[in-house]
Design an enzyme around this catalytic site. Structure first.
Site, PDB file in Angstrom:
ATOM      1  N   SER A  14       0.811  -1.226   0.000  1.00  0.00           N
ATOM      2  CA  SER A  14       0.000   0.000   0.000  1.00  0.00           C
ATOM      3  C   SER A  14       0.842   1.274   0.000  1.00  0.00           C
ATOM      4  O   SER A  14       1.839   1.379   0.706  1.00  0.00           O
ATOM      5  CB  SER A  14      -0.913   0.011   1.233  1.00  0.00           C
ATOM      6  OG  SER A  14      -1.579   1.249   1.299  1.00  0.00           O
ATOM      7  N   LYS A  65     -13.550  -4.575   2.486  1.00  0.00           N
ATOM      8  CA  LYS A  65     -14.384  -3.378   2.328  1.00  0.00           C
ATOM      9  C   LYS A  65     -15.880  -3.609   2.603  1.00  0.00           C
ATOM     10  O   LYS A  65     -16.588  -2.676   2.968  1.00  0.00           O
ATOM     11  CB  LYS A  65     -14.221  -2.800   0.918  1.00  0.00           C
ATOM     12  CG  LYS A  65     -12.918  -2.055   0.724  1.00  0.00           C
ATOM     13  CD  LYS A  65     -12.878  -1.364  -0.630  1.00  0.00           C
ATOM     14  CE  LYS A  65     -11.540  -0.685  -0.831  1.00  0.00           C
ATOM     15  NZ  LYS A  65     -11.446   0.032  -2.098  1.00  0.00           N
ATOM     16  N   ASP A 101     -13.982   6.352  -2.122  1.00  0.00           N
ATOM     17  CA  ASP A 101     -13.459   5.883  -3.414  1.00  0.00           C
ATOM     18  C   ASP A 101     -14.138   6.563  -4.602  1.00  0.00           C
ATOM     19  O   ASP A 101     -13.468   7.013  -5.534  1.00  0.00           O
ATOM     20  CB  ASP A 101     -13.648   4.362  -3.554  1.00  0.00           C
ATOM     21  CG  ASP A 101     -12.566   3.579  -2.822  1.00  0.00           C
ATOM     22  OD1 ASP A 101     -11.463   4.110  -2.626  1.00  0.00           O
ATOM     23  OD2 ASP A 101     -12.839   2.418  -2.459  1.00  0.00           O
ATOM     24  N   GLY A 125     -16.149  -3.992 -16.199  1.00  0.00           N
ATOM     25  CA  GLY A 125     -16.062  -4.603 -14.876  1.00  0.00           C
ATOM     26  C   GLY A 125     -17.275  -4.260 -14.035  1.00  0.00           C
ATOM     27  O   GLY A 125     -17.901  -3.205 -14.218  1.00  0.00           O
ATOM     28  N   GLY A 128     -16.270  -4.826  -6.972  1.00  0.00           N
ATOM     29  CA  GLY A 128     -16.371  -3.916  -5.832  1.00  0.00           C
ATOM     30  C   GLY A 128     -16.024  -2.477  -6.161  1.00  0.00           C
ATOM     31  O   GLY A 128     -16.613  -1.547  -5.593  1.00  0.00           O
ATOM     32  N   MET A 190      -3.056  -5.937 -14.594  1.00  0.00           N
ATOM     33  CA  MET A 190      -2.154  -5.874 -13.429  1.00  0.00           C
ATOM     34  C   MET A 190      -1.878  -7.268 -12.854  1.00  0.00           C
ATOM     35  O   MET A 190      -2.577  -8.228 -13.172  1.00  0.00           O
ATOM     36  CB  MET A 190      -2.757  -4.996 -12.333  1.00  0.00           C
ATOM     37  CG  MET A 190      -4.039  -5.553 -11.752  1.00  0.00           C
ATOM     38  SD  MET A 190      -4.630  -4.635 -10.332  1.00  0.00           S
ATOM     39  CE  MET A 190      -3.595  -5.301  -9.047  1.00  0.00           C
TER      40      MET A 190
HETATM   41  P1  NAP Z   1     -13.138  -7.221  -7.892  1.00  0.00           P
HETATM   42  O1  NAP Z   1     -14.294  -6.863  -7.048  1.00  0.00           O
HETATM   43  O2  NAP Z   1     -12.395  -8.476  -7.648  1.00  0.00           O
HETATM   44  O3  NAP Z   1     -13.665  -7.221  -9.428  1.00  0.00           O
HETATM   45  C1  NAP Z   1     -12.812  -7.665 -10.456  1.00  0.00           C
HETATM   46  C2  NAP Z   1     -13.437  -7.374 -11.827  1.00  0.00           C
HETATM   47  O4  NAP Z   1     -12.501  -7.797 -12.825  1.00  0.00           O
HETATM   48  C3  NAP Z   1     -14.737  -8.124 -12.084  1.00  0.00           C
HETATM   49  O5  NAP Z   1     -15.559  -7.349 -12.916  1.00  0.00           O
HETATM   50  C4  NAP Z   1     -14.225  -9.382 -12.817  1.00  0.00           C
HETATM   51  O6  NAP Z   1     -15.185  -9.982 -13.649  1.00  0.00           O
HETATM   52  C5  NAP Z   1     -13.142  -8.775 -13.664  1.00  0.00           C
HETATM   53  N1  NAP Z   1     -12.155  -9.781 -14.056  1.00  0.00           N
HETATM   54  C6  NAP Z   1     -11.240 -10.392 -13.252  1.00  0.00           C
HETATM   55  N2  NAP Z   1     -10.513 -11.281 -13.959  1.00  0.00           N
HETATM   56  C7  NAP Z   1     -10.989 -11.231 -15.245  1.00  0.00           C
HETATM   57  C8  NAP Z   1     -10.651 -11.898 -16.450  1.00  0.00           C
HETATM   58  N3  NAP Z   1      -9.686 -12.826 -16.488  1.00  0.00           N
HETATM   59  N4  NAP Z   1     -11.333 -11.589 -17.585  1.00  0.00           N
HETATM   60  C9  NAP Z   1     -12.308 -10.662 -17.561  1.00  0.00           C
HETATM   61  N5  NAP Z   1     -12.684  -9.972 -16.430  1.00  0.00           N
HETATM   62  C10 NAP Z   1     -12.029 -10.268 -15.294  1.00  0.00           C
HETATM   63  O7  NAP Z   1     -12.012  -6.068  -7.868  1.00  0.00           O
HETATM   64  P2  NAP Z   1     -12.238  -4.517  -7.556  1.00  0.00           P
HETATM   65  O8  NAP Z   1     -12.075  -4.278  -6.113  1.00  0.00           O
HETATM   66  O9  NAP Z   1     -13.492  -4.101  -8.240  1.00  0.00           O
HETATM   67  O10 NAP Z   1     -10.953  -3.869  -8.276  1.00  0.00           O
HETATM   68  C11 NAP Z   1     -10.926  -3.732  -9.678  1.00  0.00           C
HETATM   69  C12 NAP Z   1      -9.665  -2.989 -10.096  1.00  0.00           C
HETATM   70  O11 NAP Z   1      -9.690  -1.642  -9.625  1.00  0.00           O
HETATM   71  C13 NAP Z   1      -8.368  -3.598  -9.530  1.00  0.00           C
HETATM   72  O12 NAP Z   1      -7.404  -3.574 -10.546  1.00  0.00           O
HETATM   73  C14 NAP Z   1      -8.003  -2.662  -8.391  1.00  0.00           C
HETATM   74  O13 NAP Z   1      -6.606  -2.642  -8.167  1.00  0.00           O
HETATM   75  C15 NAP Z   1      -8.490  -1.337  -8.955  1.00  0.00           C
HETATM   76  N6  NAP Z   1      -8.754  -0.335  -7.907  1.00  0.00           N
HETATM   77  C16 NAP Z   1      -8.041   0.811  -7.930  1.00  0.00           C
HETATM   78  C17 NAP Z   1      -8.260   1.792  -6.969  1.00  0.00           C
HETATM   79  C18 NAP Z   1      -7.462   3.065  -7.015  1.00  0.00           C
HETATM   80  O14 NAP Z   1      -7.440   3.796  -6.000  1.00  0.00           O
HETATM   81  N7  NAP Z   1      -6.858   3.396  -8.114  1.00  0.00           N
HETATM   82  C19 NAP Z   1      -9.248   1.589  -5.983  1.00  0.00           C
HETATM   83  C20 NAP Z   1      -9.979   0.403  -6.011  1.00  0.00           C
HETATM   84  C21 NAP Z   1      -9.718  -0.569  -6.977  1.00  0.00           C
HETATM   85  P3  NAP Z   1     -16.138 -11.167 -13.084  1.00  0.00           P
HETATM   86  O15 NAP Z   1     -17.255 -10.481 -12.347  1.00  0.00           O
HETATM   87  O16 NAP Z   1     -16.575 -11.885 -14.291  1.00  0.00           O
HETATM   88  O17 NAP Z   1     -15.282 -12.002 -12.165  1.00  0.00           O
END
Ligand code: NAP
Length: 272
Positions: A14, A65, A101, A125, A128, A190
């Site tokens: 982090s 979260k 967020d 996507g 979360g 990533m």
């Molecule tokens: P999450 O809840 O695990 O959701 C992951 C998403 O990615 C889902 O829509 C999932 O689809 C999709 N996915 C995962 N593997 C895949 C694949 N092989 N092919 C196609 N789709 C795939 O994660 P999250 O918390 O939403 O985070 C999402 C991204 O945002 C991450 O990269 C995280 O690091 C980033 N993020 C950044 C910040 C920031 O401050 N910049 C803050 C929060 C999150 P399915 O539903 O089909 O599994």
């Protein structure tokens, strides 16, 4: 010195400690921020311990979260609606949860000169991170919002939830030849998915589009590289990280640091 921390699992990667400690040092506020790794099965115990130690506040990251909400004394209406908490503040021994967020993401768009109001937006996507952002953009006045997801049922569930909360009709199929803003909220690009893109058909992106990736490591995902080649404006997730942190810092401390602190953090902490 008052204590702040971030809980997650894993969490050693982090950037929050360096960012919050930089802000405290630059304004001379008596706060120090560290990392607390908390395994999922230890969450309740860890929250009790932080409370007993008189923690002033803490950030919450994956995978806690949603689960954290069980252990709080109060949750802001916005965080309840978004279904997730990323910031917890200790007020006289009671813990209150917030979500910074989505507002942080919105501020990062505006900071980059990307205005989502009246924009046609494609969100990739439905996890979360996507849910708060979609609800927030619906509330802020997007012209249209389309959510695509590998598991289509999740995109449909998000669309129904957005309709229930905001009255906004979110689509789950592309129906335009051009999108003003494309946002990657998947993990494609990533970690183990580095080098992969969430979009194989880039025909809806052109020089009038802005493409935003929530990912900030790598700094430029394949999606951003390809979008840049098409002349689109691009932004990674660092701005979101910084602005959600600015909003969390205000909640933790009650100190109204200016939005321009984000510039200082980007420059001094991240060299941007
Ligand atoms: P999450 O809840 O695990 O959701 C992951 C998403 O990615 C889902 O829509 C999932 O689809 C999709 N996915 C995962 N593997 C895949 C694949 N092989 N092919 C196609 N789709 C795939 O994660 P999250 O918390 O939403 O985070 C999402 C991204 O945002 C991450 O990269 C995280 O690091 C980033 N993020 C950044 C910040 C920031 O401050 N910049 C803050 C929060 C999150 P399915 O539903 O089909 O599994």
């Amino acid at each position: 010195m008052k204590k702040l921390t971030i809980i997650g699992y894993p969490v050693s990667h982090s950037f929050s400690p360096v960012m919050h400690n930089f802000i405290s040092q630059s304004i001379g506020a008596p706060y120090s921020y560290d990392i607390t790794e908390v395994a999922p099965e230890k969450l309740g115990e860890a929250v009790e311990k932080l409370k007993a130690e008189g923690i002033a506040g803490f950030n919450v990251t994956a995978p806690h979260k949603i689960e954290i909400m069980k252990y709080l004394d109060g949750i802001s209406k916005q965080a309840q609606r978004y279904g997730a908490v990323n910031t917890v503040v200790n007020k006289d021994g009671k813990l209150f949860g917030y979500n910074t967020d989505a507002d942080g993401f919105y501020m990062s768009l505006m900071h980059k000169g990307i205005n989502p109001v009246m924009a046609h937006i494609l969100v990739l996507g439905a996890g979360g991170a996507a849910q708060p952002v979609v609800l927030n953009l619906a509330e802020k006045g997007a012209a249209s919002l389309t959510v695509l997801n590998r598991t289509k049922e999740k995109a449909e569930a998000l669309a129904s939830y957005a309709a229930e909360c905001t009255g906004f009709e979110v689509k789950t199929e592309m129906d335009r030849e051009h999108y003003d803003i494309v946002i990657n909220c998947t993990t494609l690009g990533m970690g183990k998915n580095k080098g992969m893109s969430p979009m194989y058909d880039l025909s809806v992106i052109d020089k009038n589009s802005a493409v935003v990736d929530m990912i900030y490591n790598p700094e430029k995902t394949v999606l951003l590289q390809e979008a840049e080649k098409l002349g689109a404006r691009v932004a990674n997730g660092l701005g979101m990280l910084v602005f959600q942190g600015i909003l969390a810092y205000r909640l933790f401390t009650g100190i109204d640091i200016p939005d321009s602190m984000a510039e200082d953090v980007l420059k001094e902490v991240f060299g941007k």
